[in-house]
Design an enzyme around this catalytic site. Structure first.
Site, PDB file in Angstrom:
ATOM      1  CD  GLU A 177     -44.645  10.211 113.306  1.00  0.00           C
ATOM      2  OE1 GLU A 177     -43.583  10.002 113.922  1.00  0.00           O
ATOM      3  OE2 GLU A 177     -45.024   9.517 112.345  1.00  0.00           O
TER       4      GLU A 177
ATOM      5  CB  SER B 145     -39.020 -10.982  74.595  1.00  0.00           C
ATOM      6  OG  SER B 145     -40.292 -11.233  74.039  1.00  0.00           O
TER       7      SER B 145
END
Length: 780
Positions: free
Chosen positions: A109, A392
């Site tokens: 950080e 499909s």
């Protein structure tokens, strides 16, 4: 001449010299005036900053520690779904936090934390410059600034709040020790899973006290600080998981650079998988899944950030319709759960899971989702997961791409009546990778139209048609319809993409089919109507909600033509025949994937679009397992249980509403229900006949299409799965589809000569779905 006289003479000379300059030049200030002005401004800024530094106090901590619950409501605005958001936090001292965890946080950080004075002007300038260059919004805040924002101020993105943050950060850095600042930051930060503070995060992700965190675990918690909800690897999309692991590596590499960690120890550190997320209190039943969908929408749309949402106090009115949500749950219970017998069939009827989503195509509103049986027992939202291939159900996207292109890459026309070679395992030509997918039960269909190939879900036809349309165009069409471009299995470098190796969520797929139902106008699915919070003192926060204007995904003619074809899938001879029980106009597509690992039905009426997926997953390894044998059935296809769930839900959801008809503009005068391989829609042409409608010039050959000779071709023999002879013959009653076939199997196998297979084609094991190319196979 005295000194004073000389000075007066010099000033006079300068005045005379300036008067001699052109008018425009005299308008510019002299260097003395410029220097004086800049000095004055600098002194004024320094003085103003000093005054502000003195008068701006370090405030009392904000009310975050006593935040309220969040209240989630159904669309009626009164019926409650759940209450969540109570802050889960236990403060600890810096001495309780392992030193390596502290160092990992600094590395991830703010690598200048121990050297800076509370702010990092260089980092702020760099972040601002990168933002201006279009590299995205970037932060330059130090750990001290983030702590000040979390503990003393708010998350408001305003210049006034940022200015106060800078001043208070400078004061806090002067008044408090670095260890105290780091402890305050780690106790006030949000880590995801409802955990505020490092202690709660340690329990939420690893089930241990913070003091027991290992190097790898501490580095992972440090990496979560950048994007806590997105970087939870147990619930993240595949793309976000990769980002989370990359952030973890970044933190560890930074520790080496800063001298906190040796290269050897870094190399020996492996990624520590966190435990599965545990459900929050009050989220049992369907509540947790609905809350998850709403939260995901609010955060991903940028309406509110995760930390502010989890701080609580929000009243959230969702788009979910309670009667329809209840209907979805009942449909799964009746058509799936009641058919399972784990005691008699422990190897096939356990760990069976369903995913579903239902969307209004005209608006994009999510009216119901099915994420699992009970969030308290299964805290995974299956409606949002992106790791199941859709098989499909991708074929309508292939068709839409072809109709949009209007022509193959070779310039031959593509329409719904274009004829292709339906021979099973016919090698695809022109694709980037070898591919020869089998049809269901290895059936050869001979010369059939794209319409009939959709009705029977013929793999060999749509594998070729997708290549003819252009795989890049197929991918682009999928994204425009609503499939996220980040999902796996949509790589145009793999020919198998055409048969559904993509892994969108049930909600993603519902959004794409809703675009087809809405005549090509796309709405990104959304799930929150209103968001508001009453603050102490009576002020009300009402964040601005996103607009839901539709976008032009594909033309109306293309969308309506696909719908017209998908109506034939829901017919007595189609793979979606079970949906005829709905008794309303409907369109849809079944899908079944390799090794029967998943089965789908995606369908819609004019009013409602719904998707249902089925799969099995090992609860410990999360590996996918075949559905074969589930509910005592040999094979589970999309036309079986998923279609039955869809039908039962849609019937209940639309009960009592007027029946609507599809308003289609396909360019055809009437709806053509003929779906057989023949020109007339009934029987194959007799020997010596010539096809009546063929979109190619005589003698032309298109890859995968039937060559049109100048003389009459011989036709393959008829099969029992085709319609009865004669275009006007009455249709037989709707058959009850078996659970073992996605497409009917003819009793007599057509006998066209099968082309030779490529030597390096994939070895498919599909049952009505794609033979997955290895590079496109998603990991569980």
């Amino acid at each position: 001449m005295t000194l004073s006289t000389r000075r007066q003479a010099k000033r006079a000379a300068r005045r005379d010299a300036r008067r001699a300059l052109p008018f425009w030049r005299r308008l510019l200030p002299t260097w003395r005036v410029t220097l004086g002005t800049l000095t004055a401004l600098l002194l004024l800024a320094v003085g103003g900053f000093a005054v502000l530094y003195v008068i701006v106090p370090v405030p009392d901590p904000n009310a975050h520690a006593v935040a309220q619950n969040n209240i989630y409501l159904y669309a009626d605005g009164t019926t409650e779904i759940a209450r969540t958001g109570a802050v889960n936090r236990t403060d600890v001292t810096i001495d309780q936090i392992p030193l390596q965890t502290q160092q990992a946080v600094v590395s991830a950080e703010d690598r200048t934390f121990y050297q800076n004075r509370g702010v990092d002007l260089t980092g702020m300038v760099r972040a601002g410059w990168n933002t201006l260059l279009g590299k995205g919004m970037q932060g330059g805040s130090t750990i001290t600034q983030q702590y000040v924002k979390n503990y003393y101020l708010t998350q408001d993105q305003t210049i006034e709040r940022k200015g106060r943050e800078l001043l208070i950060a400078l004061k806090v850095d002067q008044q408090r020790d670095k260890k105290d600042i780091l402890a305050g930051y780690l106790n006030s930060s949000y880590f995801g899973r409802g955990a505020y503070g490092i202690q709660s995060a340690a329990h939420a992700y690893y089930g241990v006290d913070v003091s027991q965190l290992t190097l790898g675990q501490g580095a992972y918690l440090a990496s979560l600080l950048q994007a806590p909800s997105l970087y939870d690897v147990k619930t993240a999309t595949p793309a976000n998981r990769e980002k989370a692991v990359a952030r973890w590596n970044y933190a560890l590499d930074g520790m080496v650079q800063l001298g906190f960690l040796t290269t050897a120890d870094r190399a020996a550190t492996t990624f520590p998988e966190p435990v599965d997320p545990q459900p929050a209190t009050g989220l049992a039943g369907q509540a947790g899944y609905l809350v998850g969908v709403a939260d995901d929408y609010l955060i991903s749309s940028g309406t509110i950030d995760a930390a502010t949402l989890k701080a609580g106090g929000w009243r959230i009115t969702t788009t979910f319709d309670k009667p329809r949500q209840d209907a979805f749950v009942k449909a799964v219970q009746d058509e799936l759960t009641d058919e399972l017998d784990p005691r008699s069939r422990p190897t096939t009827d356990t760990d069976v899971r369903a995913a579903g989503a239902s969307v209004e195509p005209a608006t994009g509103r999510v009216v119901a989702v099915y994420g699992g049986p009970d969030y308290a027992k299964q805290p995974y939202n299956d409606a949002l997961r992106q790791d199941n291939q859709i098989g499909s159900t991708f074929k309508p996207i292939d068709l839409a791409a072809g109709l949009t292109a209007q022509h193959t890459l070779d310039g031959h026309p593509i329409t719904t009546e274009t004829r292709y070679d339906g021979t099973s395992e016919r090698p695809v030509t022109g694709g980037p990778t070898p591919y020869a997918p089998p049809n269901e039960d290895d059936v050869d269909y001979g010369s059939i139209t794209l319409r009939y190939a959709m009705v029977k879900s013929v793999n060999s036809v749509y594998a070729q048609e997708g290549v003819d349309a252009g795989l890049a165009r197929v991918r682009e069409t999928a994204v425009r319809l609503g499939i996220p471009d980040s999902v796996r299995g949509m790589d145009p470098a793999n020919t198998s993409m055409t048969l559904g190796t993509a892994t969108p969520s049930a909600l993603d797929l519902a959004g794409a089919y809703a675009t087809l139902a809405n005549h090509g106008q796309a709405h990104a699915p959304w799930s929150v109507l209103k968001l508001e919070r009453v603050n102490p003192g009576g002020a009300i926060d009402v964040p601005k909600m996103p607009r839901h204007d539709p976008t032009d995904a594909i033309s109306r003619g293309v969308a309506d033509s696909v719908t017209d074809v998908l109506r034939d899938v829901v017919s007595p001879r189609g793979t979606g025949a079970a949906a005829l029980e709905l008794g309303r106009p409907a369109a849809g597509k079944t899908g079944t994937t390799d090794s029967n690992l998943s089965a789908w039905f995606a369908g819609y009426t004019p009013e409602l679009t719904t998707t249902v997926g089925l799969f099995r997953e090992n609860p410990k390894t999360h590996a996918k397992e075949p559905l074969a044998g589930t509910a005592g059935l040999t094979r589970i296809n999309g036309g079986a249980i998923p279609t039955k769930i869809w039908t039962a839900y849609t019937a209940a959801a639309l009960d009592g509403t007027p029946t609507q008809q599809f308003d289609l503009q396909t360019g055809r005068d009437t709806h053509d229900s003929d779906t057989s391989p023949t020109d007339t829609g009934s029987t194959p042409p007799s020997p010596g006949s010539t096809p009546a409608t063929v979109p190619t010039a005589p003698g032309a050959t298109i890859p995968g299409l039937i060559t049109v000779p100048t003389h009459a071709p011989s036709a393959p023999p008829a099969t029992t799965g085709d319609p009865a002879p004669g275009p006007t013959a009455p249709s037989p009653p709707a058959p009850q589809p078996t659970a073992t076939h996605e497409q009917p199997s003819p009793t007599a196998r057509p006998t066209p000569t099968r082309p030779s297979k490529p030597t390096e084609q994939p070895t498919p094991t599909a049952t009505g779905g794609p033979a997955t190319h290895p590079a496109a196979t998603p990991t569980p």
